[in-house]
Design an enzyme around this catalytic site. Structure first.
Site, short mmCIF file in Angstrom:
data_model
loop_
_atom_site.label_atom_id
_atom_site.label_comp_id
_atom_site.label_asym_id
_atom_site.label_seq_id
_atom_site.Cartn_x
_atom_site.Cartn_y
_atom_site.Cartn_z
N ASP A 134 0.88 -1.39 0.01
CA ASP A 134 0.18 -0.06 0.07
C ASP A 134 0.85 1.21 0.11
OD1 ASP A 134 -1.95 1.91 0.91
OD2 ASP A 134 -3.09 0.07 1.13
N ASP B 5 3.19 1.68 -4.47
CA ASP B 5 2.32 2.48 -5.62
C ASP B 5 2.00 1.63 -6.79
OD1 ASP B 5 1.31 4.13 -7.36
OD2 ASP B 5 2.32 5.90 -6.80
N VAL B 6 0.68 1.20 -6.85
CA VAL B 6 0.66 0.39 -7.79
C VAL B 6 0.83 0.79 -9.35
CG1 VAL B 6 -1.25 -1.19 -6.41
CG2 VAL B 6 -2.01 0.73 -7.93
N TYR C 113 -14.07 5.91 -13.61
CA TYR C 113 -14.38 4.75 -12.57
C TYR C 113 -15.13 3.68 -13.44
CZ TYR C 113 -15.07 2.29 -8.20
OH TYR C 113 -14.87 1.49 -7.42
N LYS D 53 -12.96 -0.06 -13.99
CA LYS D 53 -13.75 -1.04 -13.50
C LYS D 53 -14.11 -2.18 -14.40
CE LYS D 53 -12.56 -0.37 -9.10
NZ LYS D 53 -11.53 -1.19 -8.27
N THR E 57 -11.43 8.07 -0.57
CA THR E 57 -11.42 9.07 -1.86
C THR E 57 -13.00 9.37 -2.26
OG1 THR E 57 -10.86 7.21 -3.02
CG2 THR E 57 -9.10 8.64 -2.58
P1 NAD Z 1 -10.35 2.45 0.51
O1 NAD Z 1 -10.21 3.73 0.23
O2 NAD Z 1 -10.87 2.17 1.94
O3 NAD Z 1 -9.17 1.57 0.60
C1 NAD Z 1 -8.17 1.70 -0.88
C2 NAD Z 1 -6.78 1.27 -0.43
O4 NAD Z 1 -6.00 1.28 -1.61
C3 NAD Z 1 -6.03 2.34 0.54
O5 NAD Z 1 -5.56 1.76 1.43
C4 NAD Z 1 -5.22 2.95 -0.21
O6 NAD Z 1 -4.17 3.49 0.46
C5 NAD Z 1 -4.75 2.08 -1.45
N1 NAD Z 1 -4.50 2.64 -2.69
C6 NAD Z 1 -5.00 3.69 -3.31
N2 NAD Z 1 -4.32 4.22 -4.29
C7 NAD Z 1 -3.23 3.21 -4.34
C8 NAD Z 1 -1.87 3.10 -5.07
N3 NAD Z 1 -1.72 4.04 -6.06
N4 NAD Z 1 -1.21 2.27 -4.79
C9 NAD Z 1 -1.21 1.67 -3.51
N5 NAD Z 1 -2.20 1.66 -2.93
C10 NAD Z 1 -3.23 2.33 -3.26
O7 NAD Z 1 -11.39 1.82 -0.36
P2 NAD Z 1 -12.10 0.36 -0.33
O8 NAD Z 1 -13.38 0.50 -0.20
O9 NAD Z 1 -11.35 -0.60 0.49
O10 NAD Z 1 -11.69 -0.11 -1.82
C11 NAD Z 1 -11.20 -1.27 -2.16
C12 NAD Z 1 -11.41 -1.71 -3.62
O11 NAD Z 1 -12.75 -1.95 -3.71
C13 NAD Z 1 -11.08 -0.74 -4.78
O12 NAD Z 1 -10.53 -1.29 -5.92
C14 NAD Z 1 -12.48 0.14 -4.76
O13 NAD Z 1 -12.64 0.80 -6.03
C15 NAD Z 1 -13.35 -1.22 -4.76
N6 NAD Z 1 -14.77 -0.89 -4.58
C16 NAD Z 1 -15.23 -0.18 -3.55
C17 NAD Z 1 -16.36 0.24 -3.14
C18 NAD Z 1 -16.80 0.93 -1.97
O14 NAD Z 1 -18.24 1.17 -1.93
N7 NAD Z 1 -16.07 1.01 -1.12
C19 NAD Z 1 -17.50 -0.48 -3.94
C20 NAD Z 1 -16.96 -1.30 -5.05
C21 NAD Z 1 -15.80 -1.73 -5.28
#
Ligand code: NAD
Length: 252
Positions: A37, A63-64, A156, A160, A194
């Site tokens: 992360d 950083d991915v 987005y 996805k 975010t």
């Molecule tokens: P979150 O914001 O709580 O966590 C995201 C994590 O990704 C954080 O720890 C952040 O630091 C890390 N991250 C962001 N950019 C990065 C980068 N460039 N390199 C490395 N790490 C990075 O979000 P979440 O809700 O846990 O989401 C996880 C996944 O699920 C994401 O791909 C998101 O798009 C997807 N998702 C989320 C939701 C929702 O409603 N929360 C719904 C559908 C899909």
């Protein structure tokens, strides 16, 4: 017998949210877990929590979007744990924090983090998984990778959607190598770090009432369970599928 005893799992974005829940569940199932992360403060806290529960974990700053950081992370994990069996491409940013749906920088950021990130992860993790005798990749897409939402940035949905179909390409490509590749599609979940409008309780209630048959948001652990299932031998003949975890959102 725990399902991941002797296995190594890498979870991107594992420092927070659904990634953290997933990392903890892999550890509870016996895996050695690499939390990768950007968050250098939160990541080591998750490692400490896993270790306090008797599990094994390490943190890699990643950083991915940066290929040299992927190379370094994979080398560090293989060096520490002797191999790699599972990659979860979970890290991502929300599309609901932008005012202007024509914002070009937002498009580029969303595509770079949410789509190029999993592409680079697959590129660099797959050889290590193959060298370890095979395993699984689980890509975190979204309901937004299947249908559109008018209130978020199109980048987005596009990012996805890219993850959704890249998953099928990877499934076909890596089947001969013993890597299964599937995507998970969370619905309305706890807001992301975010998130913009999708963190607003009034907006969330409106969406839950209108579009979610189960009339509630999901919990991070409910996504984690789906990810761990798809990565496990319980899913030994499942590859290239998309699994919604959405309370029925995509069923309407
Ligand atoms: P979150 O914001 O709580 O966590 C995201 C994590 O990704 C954080 O720890 C952040 O630091 C890390 N991250 C962001 N950019 C990065 C980068 N460039 N390199 C490395 N790490 C990075 O979000 P979440 O809700 O846990 O989401 C996880 C996944 O699920 C994401 O791909 C998101 O798009 C997807 N998702 C989320 C939701 C929702 O409603 N929360 C719904 C559908 C899909």
């Amino acid at each position: 017998m725990k399902r991941f005893e002797g296995k190594v799992a890498l979870v991107t974005g594992g420092a927070f949210g659904m990634g953290a829940a997933t990392a903890k569940l892999f550890a509870a199932e016996g895996a050695k877990v690499a939390i990768c992360d950007l968050l250098e403060d939160e990541g080591p806290k998750r490692v400490a929590e896993i270790e306090a529960d008797g599990g094994t974990a390490m943190f890699c700053k990643l950083d991915v979007t940066k290929e040299p950081e992927w190379e370094a992370a994979i080398a560090a994990i293989v060096g520490a744990y002797g191999g790699l069996n599972v990659l979860v491409n979970n890290a991502g940013i929300s599309g609901s924090g932008y005012q202007d749906q024509g914002d070009v920088q937002a498009w580029e950021d969303l595509m770079r983090i949410n789509a190029t990130g999993p592409f680079l992860g697959t590129k660099h993790a797959a050889p290590a998984i193959i060298a370890s005798g095979g395993g699984a990749i689980v890509n975190i897409s979204s309901i937004s990778g299947v249908v559109g939402q008018g209130y978020i940035h199109p980048g987005y949905n596009a990012s996805k959607g890219a993850v959704r179909t890249m998953t099928k390409q990877s499934a076909v490509r890596f089947a001969k190598d013993g890597i299964r590749v599937n995507s998970v599609h969370p619905g309305i979940m706890p807001a992301m770090r975010t998130s913009g409008v999708t963190a607003d309780p009034v907006h969330r209630k409106k969406i839950l009432d209108a579009y979610v048959p189960m009339k509630r948001a999901g919990e991070a652990i409910e996504v984690a369970r789906a990810v761990v299932f798809l990565a496990s031998d319980d899913a030994s003949y499942i590859t290239g599928v998309e699994l919604p975890v959405d309370g029925g959102y995509l069923a309407i």
